[in-house]
Motif scaffolding. Structure first.
Motif, PDB file in Angstrom:
ATOM      1  N   HIS A  68       0.823  -1.205   0.000  1.00 51.31           N
ATOM      2  CA  HIS A  68       0.000   0.000   0.000  1.00 51.31           C
ATOM      3  C   HIS A  68       0.860   1.259   0.000  1.00 51.31           C
ATOM      4  O   HIS A  68       0.589   2.201  -0.754  1.00 51.31           O
ATOM      5  CB  HIS A  68      -0.934   0.012   1.207  1.00 51.31           C
ATOM      6  N   LEU A  69       1.906   1.283   0.820  1.00 52.62           N
ATOM      7  CA  LEU A  69       2.785   2.444   0.885  1.00 52.62           C
ATOM      8  C   LEU A  69       3.464   2.679  -0.456  1.00 52.62           C
ATOM      9  O   LEU A  69       3.573   3.815  -0.923  1.00 52.62           O
ATOM     10  CB  LEU A  69       3.828   2.276   1.993  1.00 52.62           C
ATOM     11  N   SER A  70       3.895   1.615  -1.110  1.00 56.91           N
ATOM     12  CA  SER A  70       4.527   1.732  -2.419  1.00 56.91           C
ATOM     13  C   SER A  70       3.571   2.344  -3.447  1.00 56.91           C
ATOM     14  O   SER A  70       3.952   3.226  -4.223  1.00 56.91           O
ATOM     15  CB  SER A  70       4.997   0.359  -2.885  1.00 56.91           C
ATOM     16  N   LEU A  71       2.329   1.890  -3.463  1.00 57.70           N
ATOM     17  CA  LEU A  71       1.346   2.441  -4.400  1.00 57.70           C
ATOM     18  C   LEU A  71       1.049   3.909  -4.096  1.00 57.70           C
ATOM     19  O   LEU A  71       0.926   4.734  -5.012  1.00 57.70           O
ATOM     20  CB  LEU A  71       0.052   1.624  -4.350  1.00 57.70           C
ATOM     21  N   LEU A  72       0.944   4.240  -2.811  1.00 55.13           N
ATOM     22  CA  LEU A  72       0.678   5.628  -2.428  1.00 55.13           C
ATOM     23  C   LEU A  72       1.839   6.542  -2.817  1.00 55.13           C
ATOM     24  O   LEU A  72       1.631   7.643  -3.334  1.00 55.13           O
ATOM     25  CB  LEU A  72       0.406   5.712  -0.924  1.00 55.13           C
ATOM     26  N   GLU A  73       3.075   6.096  -2.590  1.00 57.71           N
ATOM     27  CA  GLU A  73       4.240   6.888  -2.968  1.00 57.71           C
ATOM     28  C   GLU A  73       4.313   7.075  -4.480  1.00 57.71           C
ATOM     29  O   GLU A  73       4.642   8.153  -4.973  1.00 57.71           O
ATOM     30  CB  GLU A  73       5.517   6.232  -2.458  1.00 57.71           C
ATOM     31  N   SER A  74       3.995   6.025  -5.221  1.00 56.98           N
ATOM     32  CA  SER A  74       3.999   6.112  -6.683  1.00 56.98           C
ATOM     33  C   SER A  74       2.963   7.113  -7.169  1.00 56.98           C
ATOM     34  O   SER A  74       3.225   7.909  -8.078  1.00 56.98           O
ATOM     35  CB  SER A  74       3.720   4.731  -7.281  1.00 56.98           C
ATOM     36  N   SER A  75       1.786   7.111  -6.572  1.00 54.08           N
ATOM     37  CA  SER A  75       0.751   8.059  -6.949  1.00 54.08           C
ATOM     38  C   SER A  75       1.168   9.490  -6.635  1.00 54.08           C
ATOM     39  O   SER A  75       0.895  10.400  -7.411  1.00 54.08           O
ATOM     40  CB  SER A  75      -0.555   7.738  -6.222  1.00 54.08           C
ATOM     41  N   LEU A  76       1.844   9.674  -5.515  1.00 61.23           N
ATOM     42  CA  LEU A  76       2.307  11.005  -5.137  1.00 61.23           C
ATOM     43  C   LEU A  76       3.338  11.531  -6.132  1.00 61.23           C
ATOM     44  O   LEU A  76       3.272  12.676  -6.568  1.00 61.23           O
ATOM     45  CB  LEU A  76       2.904  10.966  -3.726  1.00 61.23           C
ATOM     46  N   LYS A  77       4.278  10.686  -6.518  1.00 62.35           N
ATOM     47  CA  LYS A  77       5.362  11.112  -7.403  1.00 62.35           C
ATOM     48  C   LYS A  77       4.950  11.175  -8.871  1.00 62.35           C
ATOM     49  O   LYS A  77       5.299  12.109  -9.579  1.00 62.35           O
ATOM     50  CB  LYS A  77       6.554  10.171  -7.253  1.00 62.35           C
ATOM     51  N   LYS A  78       4.207  10.164  -9.332  1.00 66.04           N
ATOM     52  CA  LYS A  78       3.885  10.059 -10.759  1.00 66.04           C
ATOM     53  C   LYS A  78       2.479  10.535 -11.106  1.00 66.04           C
ATOM     54  O   LYS A  78       2.100  10.525 -12.272  1.00 66.04           O
ATOM     55  CB  LYS A  78       4.031   8.604 -11.214  1.00 66.04           C
ATOM     56  N   ARG A  79       1.713  10.920 -10.081  1.00 67.42           N
ATOM     57  CA  ARG A  79       0.345  11.412 -10.272  1.00 67.42           C
ATOM     58  C   ARG A  79      -0.576  10.359 -10.880  1.00 67.42           C
ATOM     59  O   ARG A  79      -1.479  10.658 -11.655  1.00 67.42           O
ATOM     60  CB  ARG A  79       0.313  12.687 -11.110  1.00 67.42           C
TER      61      ARG A  79
END
Length: 100
Positions: A68-79
């Motif tokens: 979950h943290l990985s997906l959230l970080e990816s969404s934050l960085k890559k929109r």
């Protein structure tokens, strides 16, 4: 006698239909982009999604925390948009998945 049988049958149908209606303890936020993600101590992350600026919590002791943290970080960085499941009442994130 016939009326009593009909009433009993209708009552049984009524109760069987209402018993199947469950209230979900989860809200779904679909197609959301993470706006902010920050650690709040050792045991929880504060997550803000979309333009709503609503805060949700990702506890570190959840089963799929690293995913979950990985997906959230990816969404934050890559929109990239995500679908997020949040427990009603606690605002605890219980499910994160890529948008389908």
């Amino acid at each position: 006698m016939f009326k009593k049988t009909v009433y009993l049958a209708l009552t049984a149908v009524l109760f069987s239909c209402t018993a199947k209606q469950e209230k979900s303890n989860r809200s779904r936020y679909q197609n959301q982009v993470i706006e902010q993600l920050e650690a709040q101590g050792d045991s929880v992350y504060r997550v803000q999604i979309g333009i709503m600026a609503s805060s949700f919590w990702l506890p570190t002791d959840t089963k799929d925390f690293s995913k979950h943290l990985s997906l959230l970080e990816s969404s934050l960085k890559k929109r990239t948009p995500l679908d997020i499941g949040v427990e009603n009442g606690s605002n605890k994130i219980i499910d994160v998945s890529e948008q389908r």
